[in-house]
Design a protein around this motif. Structure first.
Motif, PDB file in Angstrom:
ATOM      1  N   PHE A 195      53.931 -42.644   5.908  1.00  0.00           N
ATOM      2  CA  PHE A 195      53.644 -41.994   4.635  1.00  0.00           C
ATOM      3  C   PHE A 195      52.064 -41.825   4.567  1.00  0.00           C
ATOM      4  N   LYS A 196      51.540 -43.050   4.596  1.00  0.00           N
ATOM      5  CA  LYS A 196      50.088 -42.985   4.035  1.00  0.00           C
ATOM      6  C   LYS A 196      49.280 -42.142   5.212  1.00  0.00           C
ATOM      7  N   LYS A 197      49.642 -42.165   6.277  1.00  0.00           N
ATOM      8  CA  LYS A 197      49.052 -41.200   7.467  1.00  0.00           C
ATOM      9  C   LYS A 197      49.395 -39.760   7.121  1.00  0.00           C
ATOM     10  N   ASP A 198      50.315 -39.457   6.584  1.00  0.00           N
ATOM     11  CA  ASP A 198      50.787 -38.122   6.258  1.00  0.00           C
ATOM     12  C   ASP A 198      49.955 -37.555   4.961  1.00  0.00           C
ATOM     13  N   CYS A 199      49.541 -38.598   4.293  1.00  0.00           N
ATOM     14  CA  CYS A 199      48.631 -38.387   3.039  1.00  0.00           C
ATOM     15  C   CYS A 199      47.446 -37.908   3.567  1.00  0.00           C
ATOM     16  N   LEU A 200      47.002 -38.612   4.483  1.00  0.00           N
ATOM     17  CA  LEU A 200      45.470 -38.692   4.996  1.00  0.00           C
ATOM     18  C   LEU A 200      45.387 -37.706   6.039  1.00  0.00           C
ATOM     19  N   TYR A 201      46.129 -37.265   6.842  1.00  0.00           N
ATOM     20  CA  TYR A 201      45.977 -36.344   7.749  1.00  0.00           C
ATOM     21  C   TYR A 201      46.776 -34.982   7.473  1.00  0.00           C
ATOM     22  N   ASP A 202      47.198 -34.498   6.254  1.00  0.00           N
ATOM     23  CA  ASP A 202      47.780 -33.475   5.832  1.00  0.00           C
ATOM     24  C   ASP A 202      48.879 -33.115   6.587  1.00  0.00           C
ATOM     25  N   ARG A 203      49.800 -34.019   6.981  1.00  0.00           N
ATOM     26  CA  ARG A 203      50.994 -33.639   7.805  1.00  0.00           C
ATOM     27  C   ARG A 203      52.014 -33.264   7.023  1.00  0.00           C
ATOM     28  N   ASN A 204      52.063 -33.454   5.768  1.00  0.00           N
ATOM     29  CA  ASN A 204      53.123 -33.072   4.797  1.00  0.00           C
ATOM     30  C   ASN A 204      52.495 -31.814   3.888  1.00  0.00           C
ATOM     31  N   PRO A 205      52.847 -30.649   4.166  1.00  0.00           N
ATOM     32  CA  PRO A 205      52.187 -29.697   3.649  1.00  0.00           C
ATOM     33  C   PRO A 205      52.387 -29.473   2.040  1.00  0.00           C
ATOM     34  N   LYS A 206      53.309 -30.164   1.567  1.00  0.00           N
ATOM     35  CA  LYS A 206      53.622 -29.934   0.201  1.00  0.00           C
ATOM     36  C   LYS A 206      52.746 -31.277  -0.696  1.00  0.00           C
ATOM     37  N   LEU A 207      52.786 -32.378  -0.037  1.00  0.00           N
ATOM     38  CA  LEU A 207      51.955 -33.603  -0.368  1.00  0.00           C
ATOM     39  C   LEU A 207      50.418 -33.219  -0.244  1.00  0.00           C
ATOM     40  N   ARG A 208      50.021 -32.639   0.867  1.00  0.00           N
ATOM     41  CA  ARG A 208      48.673 -32.152   0.836  1.00  0.00           C
ATOM     42  C   ARG A 208      48.191 -31.253  -0.257  1.00  0.00           C
ATOM     43  N   LYS A 209      49.174 -30.144  -0.710  1.00  0.00           N
ATOM     44  CA  LYS A 209      48.751 -29.440  -1.795  1.00  0.00           C
ATOM     45  C   LYS A 209      48.548 -30.146  -3.045  1.00  0.00           C
TER      46      LYS A 209
END
Length: 401
Positions: A195-209
């Motif tokens: 989950f943390k890496k998804d936030c850091l590396y923009d791997r979840n488009p909705k969270l990135r936005k």
């Protein structure tokens, strides 16, 4: 008063070593004569005796200094602790002496059970062989895991002491290690890392936005309607898309992840790149200085009054440090903490050891860094109070309602 030479003759500690103790602030002389000679009174000799006890337990001088200069240091309780640990050391050495005597007499059968840590190392090696993917995820590479094992070998005596204190025996410790290395706790930790890496590396488009949106202006009020709406959307997506936040302990994990953004100093969170940068530092680098704390605060506000049961119980335990930690009232709270801890461990399939609260009591009562952090956060004397409450519970195991 005794001169440094007299103290040396009395204790067997060299004059040079006593000078070193003075230099590093471990044992200062009671006074200096006009000619500059060191003099020691009976109280200084008592302190020296404590130092020698700790040295017998193989503690570094730096750690000994932190312990004996701590405001919560209690000489009589320290003596009791010394006695127990030295008895353990005596028994272990007696076992080794007996083994040597048998060997000298020509005994053919050799037993190394008195100091055998083989089962523990076997558990670590089995984990590497059976779960190489997990090893790489947790340590970065097999080589780094091997380095970790070698460090364990270098501290074998200390690990053995802690294992016996915590689990009752090396065998039980090794069995627990096997279980815990394959427990759901490891899986959950990996899922949180993802989950943390998804936030850091923009791997979840909705969270990135949403993270870009919530950190766009860090001067805004995190409790404002605008920021709280974004915090709500982040929370809903996290609980929808990540399995770790959906299960029985999901709310607890999310609460802990949010709180860590506010309370953990940078550098204490797992590294996410070769530079040694922590996740919190990486978030600040990505979205601006203070972004991690701002986001954590906004998400904490969105959580409202929610607190995990275990957090409420600890808060209740330390609510009034003037109370008697051995009283029925306080012991009832500790009993509830123990019950909730067991429940969480059962969910995660974790073995925390038969003397978990005795082990934790040692942390609160004798680990200077832990004591300092606890007292700073919850008030002077908090560590001693919690430690004594846990120690009494561990030694008496009183059944409550």
């Amino acid at each position: 008063m005794r001169t440094v030479k007299q103290v040396s003759d009395l204790t067997g500690i060299s004059v040079r070593m006593l000078h070193h103790y003075d230099k590093i602030g471990l044992l200062k002389p009671t006074k200096l004569t006009e000619a500059g000679y060191r003099l020691y009174d009976d109280e200084a000799l008592e302190t020296l005796q404590q130092i020698l006890f700790f040295k017998e337990l193989d503690l570094p001088l730096k750690d000994i200094k932190e312990i004996i200069t701590s405001p919560s240091f209690d000489k009589m309780k320290a003596l009791e602790s010394h006695k127990k640990l030295i008895i353990l050391k005596r028994d272990r050495l007696n076992g080794i002496i007996e083994l040597i005597n048998k060997t000298l007499k020509g005994a053919n059968s050799m037993s190394f059970k008195e100091f055998d840590m083989t089962e523990y190392y076997n558990a670590l090696e089995d984990f590497k062989t059976e779960h190489e993917d997990k090893v790489i995820k947790m340590y970065g590479s097999v080589e780094k895991y091997n380095e970790f094992v070698e460090k364990c070998r270098a501290k074998e005596v200390d690990i053995a002491k802690e294992a016996v204190k915590h689990y009752g025996s090396i065998k039980k410790f090794a069995e627990a290690i096997k279980k815990n290395l394959n427990s759901d706790a490891i899986t959950k930790a990996e899922q949180i890392d993802e989950f943390k890496k998804d936030c850091l590396y923009d791997r979840n488009p909705k969270l990135r936005k949403l993270y870009k949106k919530i950190t766009a202006d860090l001067s805004k009020d995190p409790s404002s309607k605008e920021i709280q709406q974004i915090a709500g959307e982040i929370t809903n997506i996290v609980k929808r898309d990540y399995e770790v936040f959906k299960n029985e302990l999901g709310d607890y994990y999310w609460y802990t992840s949010v709180r860590n953004c506010l309370e953990f100093p940078k550098g204490l969170v797992k590294n996410y790149d070769g530079s040694g940068m922590s996740w919190l530092e990486a978030i600040d680098k990505k979205y601006g200085e203070g972004a991690a704390k701002f986001t954590g605060k906004a998400l904490k506000i969105y959580l409202g009054d929610y607190e995990p049961k275990i957090e409420k119980l600890y808060k209740k335990l330390r609510a009034d440090l003037s109370k008697d930690p051995t009283s029925n009232e306080i012991q009832q709270i500790v009993f509830e903490i123990a019950k909730e801890t067991r429940r969480q461990n059962e969910v995660l399939k974790v073995d925390s050891g038969e003397n978990f609260f005795g082990y934790m009591a040692d942390f609160y009562l004798s680990k200077p860094t832990f004591i300092k952090a606890t007292d700073k956060k919850y008030g002077e004397g908090a560590a001693k109070f919690i430690g004594e409450a846990f120690k009494f519970y561990s030694e008496n195991k009183i059944e409550m309602k």
